[in-house]
Write a protein that holds these residues in place. Structure first.
Motif, PDB file in Angstrom:
ATOM      1  N   UNK A  41       0.863  -1.165   0.000  1.00  0.00           N
ATOM      2  CA  UNK A  41       0.000   0.000   0.000  1.00  0.00           C
ATOM      3  C   UNK A  41       0.904   1.220   0.000  1.00  0.00           C
ATOM      4  N   UNK A  42       0.328   2.361  -0.303  1.00  0.00           N
ATOM      5  CA  UNK A  42       1.117   3.585  -0.342  1.00  0.00           C
ATOM      6  C   UNK A  42       0.300   4.700   0.293  1.00  0.00           C
ATOM      7  N   UNK A  43       0.931   5.449   1.187  1.00  0.00           N
ATOM      8  CA  UNK A  43       0.275   6.575   1.846  1.00  0.00           C
ATOM      9  C   UNK A  43       1.053   7.854   1.559  1.00  0.00           C
ATOM     10  N   UNK A  44       0.378   8.975   1.780  1.00  0.00           N
ATOM     11  CA  UNK A  44       1.031  10.278   1.705  1.00  0.00           C
ATOM     12  C   UNK A  44       1.235  10.749   3.134  1.00  0.00           C
ATOM     13  N   UNK A  45       2.479  11.097   3.458  1.00  0.00           N
ATOM     14  CA  UNK A  45       2.828  11.511   4.818  1.00  0.00           C
ATOM     15  C   UNK A  45       3.225  12.994   4.823  1.00  0.00           C
ATOM     16  N   UNK A  46       3.989  13.367   5.801  1.00  0.00           N
ATOM     17  CA  UNK A  46       4.419  14.744   6.005  1.00  0.00           C
ATOM     18  C   UNK A  46       5.082  15.301   4.751  1.00  0.00           C
ATOM     19  N   UNK A  47       4.735  16.536   4.411  1.00  0.00           N
ATOM     20  CA  UNK A  47       5.293  17.247   3.259  1.00  0.00           C
ATOM     21  C   UNK A  47       5.093  16.494   1.951  1.00  0.00           C
ATOM     22  N   UNK A  48       3.973  15.775   1.845  1.00  0.00           N
ATOM     23  CA  UNK A  48       3.589  15.030   0.645  1.00  0.00           C
ATOM     24  C   UNK A  48       4.558  13.926   0.238  1.00  0.00           C
ATOM     25  N   UNK A  49       5.337  13.426   1.189  1.00  0.00           N
ATOM     26  CA  UNK A  49       6.213  12.296   0.917  1.00  0.00           C
ATOM     27  C   UNK A  49       5.394  11.012   0.858  1.00  0.00           C
ATOM     28  N   UNK A  50       5.654  10.179  -0.139  1.00  0.00           N
ATOM     29  CA  UNK A  50       4.957   8.910  -0.271  1.00  0.00           C
ATOM     30  C   UNK A  50       5.727   7.825   0.461  1.00  0.00           C
ATOM     31  N   UNK A  51       4.977   7.020   1.213  1.00  0.00           N
ATOM     32  CA  UNK A  51       5.561   5.903   1.936  1.00  0.00           C
ATOM     33  C   UNK A  51       4.872   4.627   1.482  1.00  0.00           C
ATOM     34  N   UNK A  52       5.677   3.683   1.011  1.00  0.00           N
ATOM     35  CA  UNK A  52       5.186   2.376   0.580  1.00  0.00           C
ATOM     36  C   UNK A  52       5.363   1.401   1.740  1.00  0.00           C
ATOM     37  N   UNK A  53       4.293   0.655   2.008  1.00  0.00           N
ATOM     38  CA  UNK A  53       4.338  -0.386   3.044  1.00  0.00           C
ATOM     39  C   UNK A  53       4.193  -1.705   2.294  1.00  0.00           C
ATOM     40  N   UNK A  54       5.167  -2.586   2.452  1.00  0.00           N
ATOM     41  CA  UNK A  54       5.190  -3.816   1.669  1.00  0.00           C
ATOM     42  C   UNK A  54       5.568  -5.008   2.536  1.00  0.00           C
ATOM     43  N   UNK A  55       5.393  -6.205   1.988  1.00  0.00           N
ATOM     44  CA  UNK A  55       5.732  -7.436   2.704  1.00  0.00           C
ATOM     45  C   UNK A  55       7.231  -7.584   2.776  1.00  0.00           C
TER      46      UNK A  55
END
Length: 55
Positions: A41-55
């Motif tokens: 999955x991918x979220x948008x965090x602080x300052x529009x940085x994208x964070x991918x969460x993966x297995x």
């Protein structure tokens, strides 16, 4: 560009994504299996940085 974190299991990807969404982070994709076979999955965090969460 983005940063990715491997959390070890599909269940943990699902749990962390749900927790972050409940905390107000925008989920922009997933959780899903990508075309190249990754579960993420991918979220948008602080300052529009994208964070991918993966297995």
């Amino acid at each position: 560009s983005h940063i990715a974190f491997s959390v070890g299991s599909i269940e943990k990807v699902d749990e962390l994504t749900a927790e972050l969404k409940a905390d107000g982070y925008e989920v922009i994709s997933g959780p899903r299996t990508t075309g190249d076979g990754y579960y993420e999955s991918c979220i948008v965090a602080v300052e529009d940085n994208q964070i991918e969460i993966t297995v």
